[in-house]
Design a protein around this motif. Structure first.
Motif, PDB file in Angstrom:
ATOM      1  N   ILE A  57     -51.679  20.106  68.662  1.00  0.00           N
ATOM      2  CA  ILE A  57     -51.477  21.661  67.876  1.00  0.00           C
ATOM      3  C   ILE A  57     -51.299  21.743  66.888  1.00  0.00           C
ATOM      4  CG2 ILE A  57     -49.729  23.890  68.795  1.00  0.00           C
ATOM      5  CD1 ILE A  57     -49.434  23.043  71.502  1.00  0.00           C
ATOM      6  N   LYS A  58     -50.118  21.809  65.779  1.00  0.00           N
ATOM      7  CA  LYS A  58     -49.897  21.408  64.828  1.00  0.00           C
ATOM      8  C   LYS A  58     -50.574  19.934  63.918  1.00  0.00           C
ATOM      9  CE  LYS A  58     -45.083  22.492  64.937  1.00  0.00           C
ATOM     10  NZ  LYS A  58     -43.669  21.858  64.796  1.00  0.00           N
ATOM     11  N   LYS A  59     -50.951  19.261  64.157  1.00  0.00           N
ATOM     12  CA  LYS A  59     -52.394  18.389  63.683  1.00  0.00           C
ATOM     13  C   LYS A  59     -51.741  17.820  62.105  1.00  0.00           C
ATOM     14  CE  LYS A  59     -55.786  20.147  65.991  1.00  0.00           C
ATOM     15  NZ  LYS A  59     -56.512  19.986  67.629  1.00  0.00           N
ATOM     16  N   LEU A  60     -50.118  17.703  62.656  1.00  0.00           N
ATOM     17  CA  LEU A  60     -49.332  16.760  62.160  1.00  0.00           C
ATOM     18  C   LEU A  60     -50.630  15.509  61.527  1.00  0.00           C
ATOM     19  CD1 LEU A  60     -46.201  17.549  62.570  1.00  0.00           C
ATOM     20  CD2 LEU A  60     -47.209  18.582  60.707  1.00  0.00           C
ATOM     21  N   ASP A  61     -50.158  15.624  60.006  1.00  0.00           N
ATOM     22  CA  ASP A  61     -50.823  13.734  59.379  1.00  0.00           C
ATOM     23  C   ASP A  61     -50.191  12.636  60.557  1.00  0.00           C
ATOM     24  OD1 ASP A  61     -52.362  12.736  57.383  1.00  0.00           O
ATOM     25  OD2 ASP A  61     -50.033  11.290  56.742  1.00  0.00           O
ATOM     26  N   LYS A  62     -50.888  11.511  59.796  1.00  0.00           N
ATOM     27  CA  LYS A  62     -50.515  10.164  60.394  1.00  0.00           C
ATOM     28  C   LYS A  62     -48.969   9.856  60.092  1.00  0.00           C
ATOM     29  CE  LYS A  62     -54.660   8.434  61.523  1.00  0.00           C
ATOM     30  NZ  LYS A  62     -55.991   7.537  61.185  1.00  0.00           N
ATOM     31  N   LYS A  63     -48.901  10.091  58.838  1.00  0.00           N
ATOM     32  CA  LYS A  63     -47.618   9.281  58.420  1.00  0.00           C
ATOM     33  C   LYS A  63     -46.189  10.146  58.863  1.00  0.00           C
ATOM     34  CE  LYS A  63     -49.666   6.967  54.990  1.00  0.00           C
ATOM     35  NZ  LYS A  63     -49.837   7.013  52.790  1.00  0.00           N
ATOM     36  N   THR A  64     -46.731  11.786  58.519  1.00  0.00           N
ATOM     37  CA  THR A  64     -45.717  12.240  59.195  1.00  0.00           C
ATOM     38  C   THR A  64     -45.138  12.133  61.073  1.00  0.00           C
ATOM     39  OG1 THR A  64     -46.449  13.649  57.442  1.00  0.00           O
ATOM     40  CG2 THR A  64     -45.183  14.585  59.176  1.00  0.00           C
ATOM     41  N   LEU A  65     -46.263  11.572  61.390  1.00  0.00           N
ATOM     42  CA  LEU A  65     -46.250  11.399  63.106  1.00  0.00           C
ATOM     43  C   LEU A  65     -45.096  10.305  63.655  1.00  0.00           C
ATOM     44  CD1 LEU A  65     -49.458  12.415  64.321  1.00  0.00           C
ATOM     45  CD2 LEU A  65     -47.417  13.947  65.221  1.00  0.00           C
ATOM     46  N   LYS A  66     -45.400   9.464  62.294  1.00  0.00           N
ATOM     47  CA  LYS A  66     -44.995   8.527  61.977  1.00  0.00           C
ATOM     48  C   LYS A  66     -43.398   8.610  62.070  1.00  0.00           C
ATOM     49  CE  LYS A  66     -44.633   4.053  60.035  1.00  0.00           C
ATOM     50  NZ  LYS A  66     -44.964   2.628  59.386  1.00  0.00           N
ATOM     51  N   ALA A  67     -43.014   8.858  60.729  1.00  0.00           N
ATOM     52  CA  ALA A  67     -41.935   9.593  60.722  1.00  0.00           C
ATOM     53  C   ALA A  67     -41.012  10.452  61.814  1.00  0.00           C
ATOM     54  CB  ALA A  67     -41.421  10.289  58.905  1.00  0.00           C
ATOM     55  N   TYR A  68     -42.030  11.136  62.296  1.00  0.00           N
ATOM     56  CA  TYR A  68     -40.698  11.491  63.136  1.00  0.00           C
ATOM     57  C   TYR A  68     -40.517  10.977  64.115  1.00  0.00           C
ATOM     58  CZ  TYR A  68     -42.205  16.248  61.597  1.00  0.00           C
ATOM     59  OH  TYR A  68     -42.092  17.814  61.023  1.00  0.00           O
ATOM     60  N   ARG A  69     -41.644   9.869  64.449  1.00  0.00           N
ATOM     61  CA  ARG A  69     -40.840   9.108  65.449  1.00  0.00           C
ATOM     62  C   ARG A  69     -40.218   8.410  65.238  1.00  0.00           C
ATOM     63  NH1 ARG A  69     -45.894   9.048  66.754  1.00  0.00           N
ATOM     64  NH2 ARG A  69     -47.317   7.697  65.506  1.00  0.00           N
ATOM     65  N   ILE A  70     -39.712   7.896  64.309  1.00  0.00           N
ATOM     66  CA  ILE A  70     -39.027   7.074  64.009  1.00  0.00           C
ATOM     67  C   ILE A  70     -37.934   8.119  63.753  1.00  0.00           C
ATOM     68  CG2 ILE A  70     -37.517   5.929  61.957  1.00  0.00           C
ATOM     69  CD1 ILE A  70     -40.656   5.178  61.433  1.00  0.00           C
ATOM     70  N   ASP A  71     -37.593   8.748  63.417  1.00  0.00           N
ATOM     71  CA  ASP A  71     -36.699   9.830  63.265  1.00  0.00           C
ATOM     72  C   ASP A  71     -35.642   9.933  64.633  1.00  0.00           C
ATOM     73  OD1 ASP A  71     -36.567   9.694  60.760  1.00  0.00           O
ATOM     74  OD2 ASP A  71     -37.420  11.872  60.929  1.00  0.00           O
TER      75      ASP A  71
END
Length: 72
Positions: free
Chosen positions: A18-32
């Motif tokens: 839905i938000k269509k976030l960038d792959k790098k942002t998604l990776k950072a979110y996953r880590i956090d």
């Protein structure tokens, strides 16, 4: 899958589709969120607002610092 895992998985799906976030942002979110999930293992009643309010900001900071140190 426990309740917290389900909430995190649904949030990540929302961020991707839905938000269509960038792959790098998604990776950072996953880590956090993985760090947050590990931290919350000490608080099995995470849906109890009174229990959550007893978690001190210092405890959260220490936990995050430990995880960052371990990842380095």
């Amino acid at each position: 899958m426990n309740r917290l895992e389900t909430l995190i998985a649904n949030y990540m799906k929302n961020c991707k589709s839905i938000k269509k976030l960038d792959k790098k942002t998604l990776k950072a979110y996953r880590i956090d969120l993985a760090q947050f999930q590990t931290f919350m293992l000490a608080y099995p009643n995470f849906e109890d607002k009174a229990a959550i309010n007893r978690i001190s900001p210092d405890s959260i900071r220490r936990s995050l610092l430990i995880h960052r140190y371990i990842r380095m």
